[in-house]
Design a protein around this motif. Structure first.
Motif, PDB file in Angstrom:
ATOM      1  N   ALA A 108       0.775  -1.397  -0.145  1.00 62.41           N
ATOM      2  CA  ALA A 108      -0.032   0.181  -0.122  1.00 62.41           C
ATOM      3  C   ALA A 108       0.743   0.907  -0.092  1.00 62.41           C
ATOM      4  O   ALA A 108       0.570   2.154  -0.571  1.00 62.41           O
ATOM      5  N   GLU A 109       2.243   0.940   1.064  1.00 61.02           N
ATOM      6  CA  GLU A 109       2.874   2.624   0.993  1.00 61.02           C
ATOM      7  C   GLU A 109       3.744   2.616  -0.672  1.00 61.02           C
ATOM      8  O   GLU A 109       3.736   3.527  -1.376  1.00 61.02           O
ATOM      9  N   GLU A 110       3.867   1.293  -1.179  1.00 63.21           N
ATOM     10  CA  GLU A 110       4.578   1.563  -2.687  1.00 63.21           C
ATOM     11  C   GLU A 110       3.295   2.399  -3.597  1.00 63.21           C
ATOM     12  O   GLU A 110       3.667   3.121  -4.566  1.00 63.21           O
ATOM     13  N   VAL A 111       2.206   1.728  -3.701  1.00 59.22           N
ATOM     14  CA  VAL A 111       1.031   2.336  -4.637  1.00 59.22           C
ATOM     15  C   VAL A 111       0.839   3.960  -4.430  1.00 59.22           C
ATOM     16  O   VAL A 111       0.614   3.788  -4.874  1.00 59.22           O
ATOM     17  N   GLY A 112       0.724   4.043  -2.681  1.00 63.31           N
ATOM     18  CA  GLY A 112       0.625   5.023  -2.441  1.00 63.31           C
ATOM     19  C   GLY A 112       1.942   5.702  -3.179  1.00 63.31           C
ATOM     20  O   GLY A 112       1.542   7.163  -3.485  1.00 63.31           O
TER      21      GLY A 112
ATOM     22  N   ALA B 203       8.286  -0.572 -10.035  1.00 63.75           N
ATOM     23  CA  ALA B 203       9.249  -1.563 -10.029  1.00 63.75           C
ATOM     24  C   ALA B 203       9.406  -2.035  -8.659  1.00 63.75           C
ATOM     25  O   ALA B 203       9.633  -2.962  -7.574  1.00 63.75           O
ATOM     26  N   ASP B 204       9.167  -1.005  -7.998  1.00 61.63           N
ATOM     27  CA  ASP B 204       9.351  -1.014  -5.910  1.00 61.63           C
ATOM     28  C   ASP B 204       7.921  -2.046  -5.836  1.00 61.63           C
ATOM     29  O   ASP B 204       7.917  -2.951  -4.820  1.00 61.63           O
ATOM     30  N   ILE B 205       6.501  -1.508  -6.749  1.00 59.27           N
ATOM     31  CA  ILE B 205       5.169  -2.249  -6.590  1.00 59.27           C
ATOM     32  C   ILE B 205       6.161  -3.891  -7.441  1.00 59.27           C
ATOM     33  O   ILE B 205       5.382  -4.642  -6.138  1.00 59.27           O
ATOM     34  N   LEU B 206       6.165  -3.761  -7.952  1.00 63.20           N
ATOM     35  CA  LEU B 206       7.035  -5.906  -8.422  1.00 63.20           C
ATOM     36  C   LEU B 206       8.099  -6.101  -7.554  1.00 63.20           C
ATOM     37  O   LEU B 206       7.654  -6.950  -7.305  1.00 63.20           O
ATOM     38  N   PHE B 207       8.980  -5.006  -7.211  1.00 59.61           N
ATOM     39  CA  PHE B 207       9.341  -6.311  -5.877  1.00 59.61           C
ATOM     40  C   PHE B 207       8.747  -6.519  -4.735  1.00 59.61           C
ATOM     41  O   PHE B 207       8.658  -7.570  -4.432  1.00 59.61           O
ATOM     42  N   ILE B 208       8.021  -6.136  -4.407  1.00 55.49           N
ATOM     43  CA  ILE B 208       6.997  -6.278  -3.397  1.00 55.49           C
ATOM     44  C   ILE B 208       5.969  -6.873  -3.531  1.00 55.49           C
ATOM     45  O   ILE B 208       5.738  -7.785  -2.718  1.00 55.49           O
TER      46      ILE B 208
ATOM     47  N   ARG C 182       0.764   9.125  -6.032  1.00 57.81           N
ATOM     48  CA  ARG C 182       1.201  10.668  -5.761  1.00 57.81           C
ATOM     49  C   ARG C 182       2.316  11.590  -6.782  1.00 57.81           C
ATOM     50  O   ARG C 182       2.161  12.320  -7.148  1.00 57.81           O
ATOM     51  N   GLU C 183       3.314  10.542  -7.213  1.00 61.22           N
ATOM     52  CA  GLU C 183       4.486  10.964  -8.837  1.00 61.22           C
ATOM     53  C   GLU C 183       2.968  10.551  -9.471  1.00 61.22           C
ATOM     54  O   GLU C 183       2.888  12.100 -10.790  1.00 61.22           O
ATOM     55  N   VAL C 184       2.112   9.983 -10.367  1.00 58.42           N
ATOM     56  CA  VAL C 184       1.573  10.600 -10.489  1.00 58.42           C
ATOM     57  C   VAL C 184       0.638  11.353 -11.257  1.00 58.42           C
ATOM     58  O   VAL C 184      -0.008  12.424 -12.178  1.00 58.42           O
ATOM     59  N   ASN C 185      -0.039  11.637  -9.718  1.00 61.13           N
ATOM     60  CA  ASN C 185      -0.739  12.952  -9.602  1.00 61.13           C
ATOM     61  C   ASN C 185      -0.091  13.819 -10.242  1.00 61.13           C
ATOM     62  O   ASN C 185      -0.789  15.371 -10.516  1.00 61.13           O
ATOM     63  N   HIS C 186       1.131  14.045  -9.449  1.00 58.66           N
ATOM     64  CA  HIS C 186       2.314  14.726  -9.618  1.00 58.66           C
ATOM     65  C   HIS C 186       2.423  15.496 -10.913  1.00 58.66           C
ATOM     66  O   HIS C 186       2.142  16.940 -11.397  1.00 58.66           O
TER      67      HIS C 186
ATOM     68  N   GLU D 233      10.560  21.381  -5.550  1.00 56.76           N
ATOM     69  CA  GLU D 233      11.010  19.485  -5.273  1.00 56.76           C
ATOM     70  C   GLU D 233      11.364  18.670  -6.785  1.00 56.76           C
ATOM     71  O   GLU D 233      10.687  18.784  -7.334  1.00 56.76           O
ATOM     72  N   ALA D 234      12.440  17.492  -6.458  1.00 51.10           N
ATOM     73  CA  ALA D 234      12.500  16.645  -7.484  1.00 51.10           C
ATOM     74  C   ALA D 234      11.349  16.098  -7.993  1.00 51.10           C
ATOM     75  O   ALA D 234      10.329  15.347  -7.560  1.00 51.10           O
ATOM     76  N   GLU D 235      11.721  15.534  -8.940  1.00 55.43           N
ATOM     77  CA  GLU D 235      10.750  15.105 -10.344  1.00 55.43           C
ATOM     78  C   GLU D 235      10.807  13.527 -10.156  1.00 55.43           C
ATOM     79  O   GLU D 235      12.804  12.221  -9.229  1.00 55.43           O
ATOM     80  N   GLY D 236      10.084  12.547  -9.277  1.00 46.72           N
ATOM     81  CA  GLY D 236       9.846  11.280  -9.086  1.00 46.72           C
ATOM     82  C   GLY D 236      10.146  10.516 -10.115  1.00 46.72           C
ATOM     83  O   GLY D 236      10.066  10.627 -11.862  1.00 46.72           O
ATOM     84  N   ASP D 237      10.417   9.757  -9.918  1.00 47.37           N
ATOM     85  CA  ASP D 237      10.615   7.860 -11.346  1.00 47.37           C
ATOM     86  C   ASP D 237       9.669   6.915 -11.480  1.00 47.37           C
ATOM     87  O   ASP D 237       9.737   6.263 -10.569  1.00 47.37           O
ATOM     88  N   ILE D 238       8.217   7.596 -12.413  1.00 47.95           N
ATOM     89  CA  ILE D 238       7.401   6.502 -12.116  1.00 47.95           C
ATOM     90  C   ILE D 238       8.012   5.180 -12.590  1.00 47.95           C
ATOM     91  O   ILE D 238       7.556   4.117 -12.083  1.00 47.95           O
TER      92      ILE D 238
END
Length: 110
Positions: free
Chosen positions: A35-39, A68-73, A43-47, A58-63
Motif C-alpha cells: 500500500a505504501e508503494e502504491v501510494g 518496479a518497487d511495486i513489482l518487488f513487493i 503521488r508521482e502520477v498525481n504530480h 521538489e525533485a521529479e519522481g521516477d514512475i
C-alpha cells in the motif's frame, strides 16, 4: 529485466531476501508495504498528470522506479506464500481472455 522470466525474478528476489535473517515480512506487513508503494506511485502520477503540482524545488519522481518497487513487493509477497507468479499470471490471462473476450472494442488488424 534483460528478458528475465517471472520465475527468474522470483529467484533473484529470493536470493536477495535470503541474505538477511529477518527474511520475508509477514503477510499483513507486506500488504502495508505494498500500500505504501502504491501510494508513492499515486503521488508521482498525481504530480505529473493530476491536479496537484510539486512544491517548488521538489525533485521529479521516477514512475518506472515506483512501478518496479511495486513489482518487488509483489514478488516478495508471492515468494513468502510459495506462489509461482508465472503460473498465476497464466491463469489470470486465461480469465481475462475468456471473461472479457467481448468486453472491449478490438483494434482491427488487417
Amino acid at each position: 529485466m534483460d528478458g528475465k522470466t517471472l520465475r527468474q525474478l522470483q529467484q533473484e528476489v529470493d536470493a536477495y531476501i535470503g541474505q538477511f535473517r529477518e527474511g520475508y515480512f509477514r503477510p499483513l506487513s507486506m500488504l502495508a508495504r505494498m500500500a505504501e508503494e502504491v501510494g508513492e506511485l499515486a503521488r508521482e502520477v498525481n504530480h505529473r498528470y493530476g491536479e496537484k503540482p510539486k512544491k517548488p524545488g521538489e525533485a521529479e519522481g521516477d514512475i518506472a522506479l515506483e512501478l518496479a518497487d511495486i513489482l518487488f513487493i509483489v514478488i516478495c509477497f508471492a515468494n513468502s506464500m510459495g506462489i509461482d507468479l508465472e503460473e498465476a499470471f497464466d491463469r489470470v490471462m486465461h480469465k481475462y481472455n475468456t471473461r472479457d473476450a467481448d468486453r472491449w472494442t478490438r483494434v482491427n488488424k488487417e
